[in-house]
Design a protein around this motif. Structure first.
Motif: not given
Lengths: 350, 311
Positions: B84-110
């Motif tokens: 989107g425009r002006r949301t600020g979710w560029g590539e680097s920001e988005f991959f930080i988001f993705l990493g966060t999701i992986w951590i939460i998912n992984s904690l739940i699954q562990t």
């Protein structure tokens, strides 16, 4: 009031305990299953009805009854796993289904049909877990564990994954796991089910020795007369969810068996023996011995008749085998139920 | 007649037992929840290690899932600089988001996935009986017994991705990052809030098996819900998306719990926290506390209806 004094002493008090289940009645077949999606018929199963009894400290009591009689349900109520529909119950002063931790630290339940050890791990790991859950001090834990392992002769199996143990070995481990916190009251639900004679005997011996040593109160359910004969002074027969008899094993035989089994050894010529073959209820003829069944009240008369006409060398009069008596008790209880003595059992509900 | 005794008086009551003196002490003993948890963790580790190949394959399979996920978004970002425009979710920001999701998912699954499934199964088979016998909180006892260590691999991967892209952002002269000593503990705290919310949802769902007899929807449900919470909330801010946005922000705040920790580090709108950021952070905390309380309530209600299974 003498009654209340008695109940003060009892370690287990059950008063008018009742528990029913509603069971979904599924008819056979596909169409019936589809109908069942929309409209379900339920049947009320009265697992336990109006049971009252007291158990004193240090008693070893057996619940005896056919499958589905309500024995296990009673044990589950006593251990607080399920709530009753009505009635009261106290074990060591606690109401079981309130599931207070104080209560749960002081009893144990072992079910022969189920496994509570970690399947893939050595039993020692499950024991350790119980030590932490029951907060048993390490010194006590080690001592109790070693003692119990020694008594049951399973020390060398402690490091073996539970799934690789035989049924008998596993059952011994289950018992140890349940006893590590030194419970005052122990509920055993068919602890010897499926075990071979040797393992059964070993567990009986263990329970006997353990109970004599610790003076714990034990309630046991079993189908094996041998278990009950070996262990319990008191037998409570449960049938159709109600108590049918409460007393010693001898009393059961006296009350429910009208017959005696007589074995005679006859001397003299074979012709004399032939006359006896005509007796009613002959069980076995193996000259010179004959075995037959006779009504309890007729024993004296029958014997004196035979003694006056035959040369009898030896007489044995005994009670019929316990299994047979119990089978008769169960059948009687079933009949009594169908006559409505226990009230109706099934009610349709939606 | 039976009358209700005061349970507190019981230890003094004579039961004629030889070790009477020990009873009061025995009754008062409290289990150490930490020791019990550590034993669970250790036993699970021993178990995992005894099935070595299974453990390794599980690690590989979850890591490759993450790698494919990463690859997919890498491709998408070849077509666009930002969501989107002006949301600020560029590539680097988005991959930080993705990493966060992986951590939460992984904690739940562990820690919880296998246990919630197992809980559902315990209800059907009647093995819950044994959990109810133990002198320890039942919800604790059924929530933690199995730790699925292999699933933790993704948390480390997520952490690595976050560190890499956070570093990119911090060295990007165009960004005004506000990374302080508090950023890391804040991130951990909000990740934990998110984990608590997801755990509560899961255990509540599993507890409903007591009424339903069987509940095999846990995995499906997990798949559906994670489909919604694994994107920045801004992607819903258009058309019919607003309905999802509203539902998953205020009703079941799963969007909030994934977005807040990610925003702490990614800072898509710059380092300054506005009123909206604080609102989201508050929702996250309230949601964690509220959902945990709610899950305990449902759990207790469910136990009351538990009827065990045949012997």
């Amino acid at each position: 009031m003498p009654e209340s004094i008695i109940s003060q002493m009892s370690i287990i008090e059950i008063k008018n305990l009742t528990k029913s289940y509603r069971v979904y009645q599924k008819q056979e077949g596909m169409m019936a299953s589809i109908r069942g999606l929309f409209r379900r018929e339920y049947r009320e199963v009265h697992a336990v009805r109006d049971i009252s009894l007291n158990v004193e400290p240090g008693e070893f009591v057996a619940f005896l009854g056919p499958n589905g009689a309500g024995k296990t349900t009673t044990l589950k109520l006593l251990s607080g796993v399920i709530n009753p529909d009505s009635g009261a119950c106290q074990v060591m002063g606690y109401v079981p289904w309130e599931r207070e931790n104080e209560y749960r630290r002081r009893f144990a339940l072992v079910m022969g049909q189920k496994n509570q050890l970690w399947w893939d791990l050595p039993a020692a790991e499950s024991f350790r877990l119980n030590q932490h859950i029951y907060a048993v001090p390490v010194v006590d834990f080690n001592r109790t564990r070693d003692e119990l392992c020694d008594m049951l002769d399973v020390t060398h199996l402690l490091g073996q994954p539970v799934r690789e143990l035989s049924l008998g070995e596993r059952m011994k481990m289950e018992l140890i796991a349940a006893l590590l916190h030194s419970p005052d009251v122990l509920f055993l639900d068919e602890p010897t089910i499926g075990l071979d004679v040797v393992a059964q005997h070993k567990i009986q011996q263990f329970l006997k020795a353990y109970q004599e040593d610790r003076k714990s109160t034990i309630v046991l359910t079993s189908h094996y007369m041998k278990d009950i004969q070996a262990l319990c002074q008191r037998v409570i027969i449960i049938a159709q969810g109600a108590i049918y008899h409460d007393g010693s094993l001898d009393e059961i035989v006296d009350r429910f068996s009208g017959d005696k089994i007589v074995t005679l050894q006859i001397g003299g010529p074979d012709e004399a023996f032939e006359g006896l073959r005509a007796l009613p209820n002959v069980i076995e003829v193996e000259p010179p011995r004959i075995k037959f069944r006779v009504g309890r009240d007729d024993v004296a008369k029958t014997l004196s008749d035979i003694l006056s006409t035959h040369a009898v060398e030896d007489i044995v009069v005994e009670d019929p085998p316990l299994e047979e008596v119990i089978a008769k008790v169960f059948t009687d209880a079933q009949d009594a139920k169908s006559l409505g003595e226990f009230g109706t059992s099934a009610a349709e509900a939606r | 007649m039976l009358k209700a005794h005061d349970a507190k008086q019981i230890p003094q009551k004579s039961t004629g037992l030889p070790h009477e003196a020990g009873i009061a002490e025995q009754v008062m003993r409290k289990p150490s929840y930490l020791n019990v948890f550590l034993t669970f963790a250790k036993n699970s580790m021993i178990r995992d290690m005894s099935f070595r190949m299974n453990f390794i394959l599980q690690c590989i399979s979850s890591l490759s899932w993450a790698a494919m996920n990463y690859g997919l978004f890498k491709i998408i970002y070849q077509f666009s600089d930002s969501i989107g425009r002006r949301t600020g979710w560029g590539e680097s920001e988005f991959f930080i988001f993705l990493g966060t999701i992986w951590i939460i998912n992984s904690l739940i699954q562990t820690f919880f996935m296998a246990n919630a499934t197992e809980f559902s199964e315990m209800i059907r088979t009647g093995n819950l009986d044994f959990a109810l016998l133990k002198p320890i909180d039942t919800q604790f006892l059924i929530s933690f017994p199995r730790v699925n260590w292999a699933q933790l691999a993704n948390a480390f991967l997520g952490l690595a991705v976050i560190i890499f892209y956070e570093n990119e952002l911090l060295h990007d002269p165009d960004k005004q990052m506000n990374f302080t000593i508090w950023s890391v503990p804040a991130f951990i705290f909000f990740v934990l809030c998110g984990t608590v919310v997801m755990y509560s949802v899961m255990i509540t769902l599993a507890a409903t098996s007591i009424w339903m007899g069987r509940n095999q929807n846990l995995h499906n449900f997990w798949f559906y819900i994670t489909n919604f919470y694994r994107y920045p909330m801004e992607i819903y801010e258009r058309g019919i998306g607003w309905a999802l946005w509203g539902t998953f922000t205020f009703v079941i705040p799963i969007l909030v719990v994934s977005n807040v920790p990610a925003r702490v580090l990614a800072q898509p709108m710059g380092g300054h926290w506005g009123i909206w950021d604080w609102t989201l952070a508050s929702i996250s905390v309230v949601a964690a506390a509220g959902s945990l309380v709610a899950s305990r309530w449902v759990f207790r209600m469910a136990l009351k209806s538990y009827r065990s299974a045949s012997s």
